[in-house]
Design a protein around this motif. Structure first.
Motif, PDB file in Angstrom:
ATOM      1  N   THR A  47       0.797  -1.445  -0.072  1.00 60.43           N
ATOM      2  CA  THR A  47       0.025  -0.054   0.355  1.00 60.43           C
ATOM      3  C   THR A  47       0.788   1.204   0.428  1.00 60.43           C
ATOM      4  O   THR A  47       0.177   2.081  -0.906  1.00 60.43           O
ATOM      5  CB  THR A  47      -1.045  -0.152   1.312  1.00 60.43           C
ATOM      6  OG1 THR A  47      -1.579  -1.232   1.185  1.00 60.43           O
ATOM      7  CG2 THR A  47      -2.307   0.799   1.486  1.00 60.43           C
ATOM      8  N   GLY A  52      -1.361  -2.497  -3.344  1.00 58.93           N
ATOM      9  CA  GLY A  52      -1.939  -3.030  -2.358  1.00 58.93           C
ATOM     10  C   GLY A  52      -3.371  -2.660  -2.248  1.00 58.93           C
ATOM     11  O   GLY A  52      -4.460  -2.434  -3.483  1.00 58.93           O
ATOM     12  N   MET A  53      -3.820  -2.206  -0.741  1.00 56.72           N
ATOM     13  CA  MET A  53      -4.949  -1.433  -0.711  1.00 56.72           C
ATOM     14  C   MET A  53      -5.256   0.066  -1.242  1.00 56.72           C
ATOM     15  O   MET A  53      -5.821   0.898  -0.453  1.00 56.72           O
ATOM     16  CB  MET A  53      -5.419  -1.203   0.438  1.00 56.72           C
ATOM     17  CG  MET A  53      -5.717  -2.669   1.304  1.00 56.72           C
ATOM     18  SD  MET A  53      -7.124  -3.955  -0.286  1.00 56.72           S
ATOM     19  CE  MET A  53      -6.022  -4.881  -0.506  1.00 56.72           C
ATOM     20  N   ALA A  54      -4.222   0.686  -1.811  1.00 63.72           N
ATOM     21  CA  ALA A  54      -4.338   2.546  -1.858  1.00 63.72           C
ATOM     22  C   ALA A  54      -5.344   2.513  -2.687  1.00 63.72           C
ATOM     23  O   ALA A  54      -5.744   4.170  -2.195  1.00 63.72           O
ATOM     24  CB  ALA A  54      -2.756   2.470  -3.043  1.00 63.72           C
ATOM     25  N   GLN A  57      -7.584   4.183   0.008  1.00 61.25           N
ATOM     26  CA  GLN A  57      -7.046   5.049   1.030  1.00 61.25           C
ATOM     27  C   GLN A  57      -7.147   6.677   0.599  1.00 61.25           C
ATOM     28  O   GLN A  57      -6.827   6.838  -0.491  1.00 61.25           O
ATOM     29  CB  GLN A  57      -5.948   4.921   1.564  1.00 61.25           C
ATOM     30  CG  GLN A  57      -5.313   3.538   1.452  1.00 61.25           C
ATOM     31  CD  GLN A  57      -6.631   2.314   2.330  1.00 61.25           C
ATOM     32  OE1 GLN A  57      -6.897   2.990   3.795  1.00 61.25           O
ATOM     33  NE2 GLN A  57      -6.667   1.580   2.659  1.00 61.25           N
TER      34      GLN A  57
END
Length: 317
Positions: A47, A52-54, A57
């Motif tokens: 991230t 990733g989970m970017a 965010q």
């Protein structure tokens, strides 16, 4: 105010800086937890660089999802926890949880009492990795006693929990790892261990019911190669990276099943896992700890690979 490791933009470990930020306040049904330790996971550095989970965010961003600490305050309506309770969790995932900080807030039912036999450092190593293993094996694959389960990257954070939980379920556990990790993985419950650096695992393993792939279908095509070891109707749980159209097509041609996977917050499962830890059925491996202001060093260490178990940031004494 509180200290937290924040990032203002995606990039290398140097974007991680300690700042003074506003301390969160618990909303109704939430608890405020003083963080004693925070686990470091691959999704953190993925991230950080914009993967990733970017996409979920916003900046400034406080990374981290693994937390062990003590309840400081409870919001209106909370009846399951009280100030002073020692708890652990993987709150909010995949939304930001802000674990690299002195305080975290999250819904009370995303927390569980930490294992009584663990200190906060070892408890912080558990949630994301152990929940990934538990939900993949129990909820997704529904592993049964006697089934043959292959776990790739078995010496890592998720892998070492998956080996133990699969053994707990009564499976015949096969693991891939470098030769130096074999004795340890056999102690954890692996009945067969394949040195992936010496032998392609698909040449050494066959007739597998479930593959928990913790490597992904990147350059070495571990996911696609896993199809070759599955029995007809067997299941490949593709943990990192999901299922590409090519992987889905290959699985269909071979007559096996494949599913993507993403871990979710799960307080009840964490309570069950805590019980297994306290009973001595699951051990927790922490390779190295770092103070909060060395989060960048921890990321560099993790990105280098070959970690045995987990890395953890220490936040409060």
């Amino acid at each position: 105010m509180m200290r937290a490791v924040t990032i203002e933009e995606f990039g290398g470990p140097d974007v991680l800086t300690v700042q003074d930020v506003a301390r969160p306040e618990p909303l109704p049904t939430e608890v405020l937890v003083r963080v004693h330790a925070a686990g470091v996971n691959p999704v953190d550095w993925k991230t950080r660089v914009g993967h990733g989970m970017a996409g979920l965010q916003t900046f400034p961003l406080i990374l981290g999802w693994d937390v062990s600490g003590v309840v400081e305050e409870v919001g209106f309506g909370v009846t399951t926890l009280a100030p002073g309770d020692e708890v652990y969790s993987m709150p909010w995932f995949p939304r930001a949880a802000g674990a690299y900080a002195e305080y975290v807030t999250a819904p009370a039912r995303q927390w569980a009492r930490k294992p009584a036999t663990l200190d906060h450092v070892h408890a912080a190593a558990v949630p994301l990795a152990a929940l990934t293993a538990w939900q993949a094996l129990v909820d997704t694959a529904r592993v049964q006693a006697g089934q043959r389960v292959l776990i790739t990257a078995a010496a890592g954070g998720v892998g070492h929990f998956a080996v133990q939980l699969a053994r707990h379920l009564g499976a015949h556990v096969i693991a891939t790892a470098s030769a130096a990790r074999h004795p340890w993985l056999k102690e954890l419950g692996a009945e067969e261990v394949v040195d992936y650096t010496a032998t392609p695992f698909e040449q050494a393993v066959e007739d597998v019911d479930v593959v928990i792939d913790l490597v992904g279908d990147g350059q070495d095509r571990t996911g696609t190669r896993s199809i070759d070891v599955l029995r007809p109707g067997g299941l490949l749980v593709a943990v990192p990276g999901g299922v590409s159209p090519e992987l889905a097509q290959a699985a269909g041609t071979a007559g096996v099943r494949v599913t993507p996977f993403l871990v979710e917050p799960d307080g009840p499962a964490l309570a069950t896992i805590a019980g297994l830890i306290d009973e001595g059925q699951v051990a927790v491996e922490v390779e190295e700890t770092f103070p909060l202001d060395q989060a960048g060093t921890a990321h560099t260490r993790g990105e280098a690979g070959r970690t045995r178990g987990k890395l953890v940031l220490t936040v409060a004494g």
